[in-house]
Scaffold this motif. Structure first.
Motif, mmCIF file in Angstrom:
data_model
loop_
_atom_site.group_PDB
_atom_site.id
_atom_site.type_symbol
_atom_site.label_atom_id
_atom_site.label_comp_id
_atom_site.label_asym_id
_atom_site.label_seq_id
_atom_site.Cartn_x
_atom_site.Cartn_y
_atom_site.Cartn_z
ATOM 1 N N THR A 50 19.731 31.437 52.370
ATOM 2 C CA THR A 50 19.028 30.816 52.423
ATOM 3 C C THR A 50 18.311 30.042 51.541
ATOM 4 O O THR A 50 18.761 30.562 49.865
ATOM 5 N N ALA A 51 17.794 28.572 50.940
ATOM 6 C CA ALA A 51 17.697 28.163 49.729
ATOM 7 C C ALA A 51 17.329 28.835 49.023
ATOM 8 O O ALA A 51 15.775 29.402 49.336
ATOM 9 N N GLY A 52 17.691 29.080 47.887
ATOM 10 C CA GLY A 52 16.853 29.432 47.121
ATOM 11 C C GLY A 52 17.550 31.344 47.154
ATOM 12 O O GLY A 52 17.386 31.961 45.751
ATOM 13 N N CYS A 53 18.202 31.184 47.281
ATOM 14 C CA CYS A 53 18.805 32.720 47.486
ATOM 15 C C CYS A 53 20.569 32.836 46.793
ATOM 16 O O CYS A 53 21.129 32.773 45.876
ATOM 17 N N HIS A 54 20.983 33.296 48.360
ATOM 18 C CA HIS A 54 22.564 33.005 48.564
ATOM 19 C C HIS A 54 23.016 32.364 48.833
ATOM 20 O O HIS A 54 24.177 32.357 49.518
ATOM 21 N N ALA A 55 22.676 31.168 49.369
ATOM 22 C CA ALA A 55 23.510 29.860 50.098
ATOM 23 C C ALA A 55 23.970 29.237 49.224
ATOM 24 O O ALA A 55 25.044 28.629 50.319
ATOM 25 N N SER A 56 24.448 28.627 48.115
ATOM 26 C CA SER A 56 25.513 28.411 47.390
ATOM 27 C C SER A 56 25.410 28.511 45.611
ATOM 28 O O SER A 56 24.432 28.874 45.532
ATOM 29 N N GLU A 57 26.001 27.756 44.930
ATOM 30 C CA GLU A 57 27.127 28.245 43.747
ATOM 31 C C GLU A 57 25.257 27.820 43.123
ATOM 32 O O GLU A 57 25.222 27.678 42.131
ATOM 33 N N GLN A 58 24.050 26.425 44.147
ATOM 34 C CA GLN A 58 23.587 25.383 43.043
ATOM 35 C C GLN A 58 22.173 26.329 43.221
ATOM 36 O O GLN A 58 21.422 26.029 42.871
ATOM 37 N N ASP A 59 21.879 27.253 43.892
ATOM 38 C CA ASP A 59 20.743 28.336 43.900
ATOM 39 C C ASP A 59 20.775 28.564 42.178
ATOM 40 O O ASP A 59 21.466 28.648 41.868
ATOM 41 N N GLY A 60 18.920 28.721 42.040
ATOM 42 C CA GLY A 60 18.777 29.319 40.370
ATOM 43 C C GLY A 60 19.398 30.397 40.270
ATOM 44 O O GLY A 60 18.878 30.632 39.271
ATOM 45 N N ASP A 61 19.104 31.278 41.024
ATOM 46 C CA ASP A 61 19.731 32.797 40.203
ATOM 47 C C ASP A 61 21.604 32.561 40.456
ATOM 48 O O ASP A 61 21.383 34.088 40.386
ATOM 49 N N PHE A 62 22.331 31.688 40.918
ATOM 50 C CA PHE A 62 23.548 31.992 40.944
ATOM 51 C C PHE A 62 24.083 33.126 40.244
ATOM 52 O O PHE A 62 25.075 33.716 39.521
ATOM 53 N N LYS A 63 23.950 32.023 38.927
ATOM 54 C CA LYS A 63 24.554 32.855 37.419
ATOM 55 C C LYS A 63 24.195 33.781 37.592
ATOM 56 O O LYS A 63 25.001 34.982 37.192
ATOM 57 N N GLN A 64 23.032 34.744 37.133
ATOM 58 C CA GLN A 64 22.954 36.422 38.071
ATOM 59 C C GLN A 64 23.779 37.047 39.241
ATOM 60 O O GLN A 64 24.261 38.115 38.831
#
Length: 92
Positions: A50-64
């Protein structure tokens, strides 16, 4: 073969965690064949990708977490891949 078994074990545990323990009513007939697509459509897409979780590499927490679970990407990101999480790495 050990990495595949570990990957499937971790995937199975995660799916249980995210899917909850909802049982289907006894009157409902389940006609689907168990498959990765069923897991994707019923669990990963509605709850994880879902948006903001595991949807894409642009999600806020992707780096983590470094994990995209969107349809078409999740299988390659989960199966035969070592986790980036320290607790999971200890189990290898």
């Amino acid at each position: 073969m050990g990495k595949l078994r570990l990957g499937l074990t971790i995937l199975g545990a995660g799916l249980l965690l995210f899917s909850g323990c909802k049982e289907k009513p006894a009157t409902e007939v389940v006609s689907e064949v168990s498959s990765y697509n069923l897991i994707q459509d019923r669990i990963l897409t509605p709850t994880c990708a879902t948006a903001g979780c595991h949807a894409s590499e642009q999600d806020g927490d992707f780096k983590q977490h470094g994990l995209v679970l969107a349809k078409g990407k999740s299988y390659a990101n989960l199966i035969n891949i070592l986790s980036r999480q320290p607790e999971a790495k200890e189990k290898v």
